[in-house]
Design an enzyme around this catalytic site. Structure first.
Site, mmCIF file in Angstrom:
data_model
loop_
_atom_site.group_PDB
_atom_site.id
_atom_site.type_symbol
_atom_site.label_atom_id
_atom_site.label_comp_id
_atom_site.label_asym_id
_atom_site.label_seq_id
_atom_site.Cartn_x
_atom_site.Cartn_y
_atom_site.Cartn_z
ATOM 1 N N CYS A 101 0.640 -1.179 -0.209
ATOM 2 C CA CYS A 101 -0.020 -0.013 -0.010
ATOM 3 C C CYS A 101 0.970 1.100 -0.200
ATOM 4 C CB CYS A 101 -0.772 -0.115 1.180
ATOM 5 S SG CYS A 101 -1.840 1.386 1.319
ATOM 6 N N HIS A 143 -8.660 -4.062 -2.812
ATOM 7 C CA HIS A 143 -7.928 -3.424 -1.812
ATOM 8 C C HIS A 143 -8.195 -1.948 -1.676
ATOM 9 C CE1 HIS A 143 -3.874 -2.245 0.107
ATOM 10 N NE2 HIS A 143 -4.028 -0.927 -0.745
ATOM 11 N N GLU A 144 -8.367 -1.327 -2.938
ATOM 12 C CA GLU A 144 -8.754 0.143 -2.888
ATOM 13 C C GLU A 144 -10.026 0.465 -2.274
ATOM 14 O OE1 GLU A 144 -6.503 2.238 -3.244
ATOM 15 O OE2 GLU A 144 -4.801 0.815 -4.342
ATOM 16 N N HIS A 147 -9.977 -0.849 1.792
ATOM 17 C CA HIS A 147 -9.010 -0.223 2.539
ATOM 18 C C HIS A 147 -9.370 1.348 2.923
ATOM 19 C CE1 HIS A 147 -5.161 0.385 4.605
ATOM 20 N NE2 HIS A 147 -4.812 1.279 3.807
#
Length: 152
Positions: A101, A143-144, A147
């Site tokens: 990240c 993920h985007e 998170h």
């Protein structure tokens, strides 16, 4: 004007906020933010970046998969703006993979993600897109999305 934006680091409270939906995505400020996010993710050798990572708590991220020093085997795709995303369906099969990240430099985790996801989002021109992502690109999208607390 394209510009590189400062990436917010772990510990900044904005990374824990629920991001706001974007109503006027054709607005010049939104379009400039999209361009700056693309410039920033490419300069940082990332494959994705979300608006909260540049201190803008908005439901906007860029998926920019392509080989780079951090992800040499990433598949090629043009940088894609994802606005107000929603996950419609997911695979039952989970696949573990290493993720990094940009807000947590020099650290990676072995994270389980759905192998494929069907999503809906608006593109930068205001069109609603419905798409199926698989494997690494599905991992970037998840993920985007998760998170950044987009669908909390």
């Amino acid at each position: 004007m394209l510009r590189y934006l400062t990436i917010t680091q772990l510990g900044n409270p904005i990374l824990q906020q629920k991001a706001a939906a974007i109503d006027n995505l054709l607005d010049a400020d939104c379009q400039n933010l999209i361009d700056s996010l693309i410039t920033t993710v490419q300069a940082a050798h990332g494959v994705g970046i979300a608006a909260p990572q540049v201190a803008r708590s908005l439901r906007l991220f860029i998926v920019a998969s392509g080989p780079n020093p951090r992800y040499p085997d990433a598949p090629m795709m043009p940088p894609t703006a994802v606005i107000n995303p929603r996950i419609l369906r997911v695979s039952e099969e989970m696949v573990k993979g290493w993720e990094g990240c940009l807000s947590v430099p020099n650290l990676r985790g072995f994270v389980p993600r759905h192998q494929w996801i069907e999503v809906a989002y608006c593109d930068r021109n205001g069109r609603e897109i419905r798409q199926l992502f698989r494997d690494f690109v599905a991992r970037i999208f998840q993920h985007e999305l998760t998170h950044r607390k987009f669908w909390v």
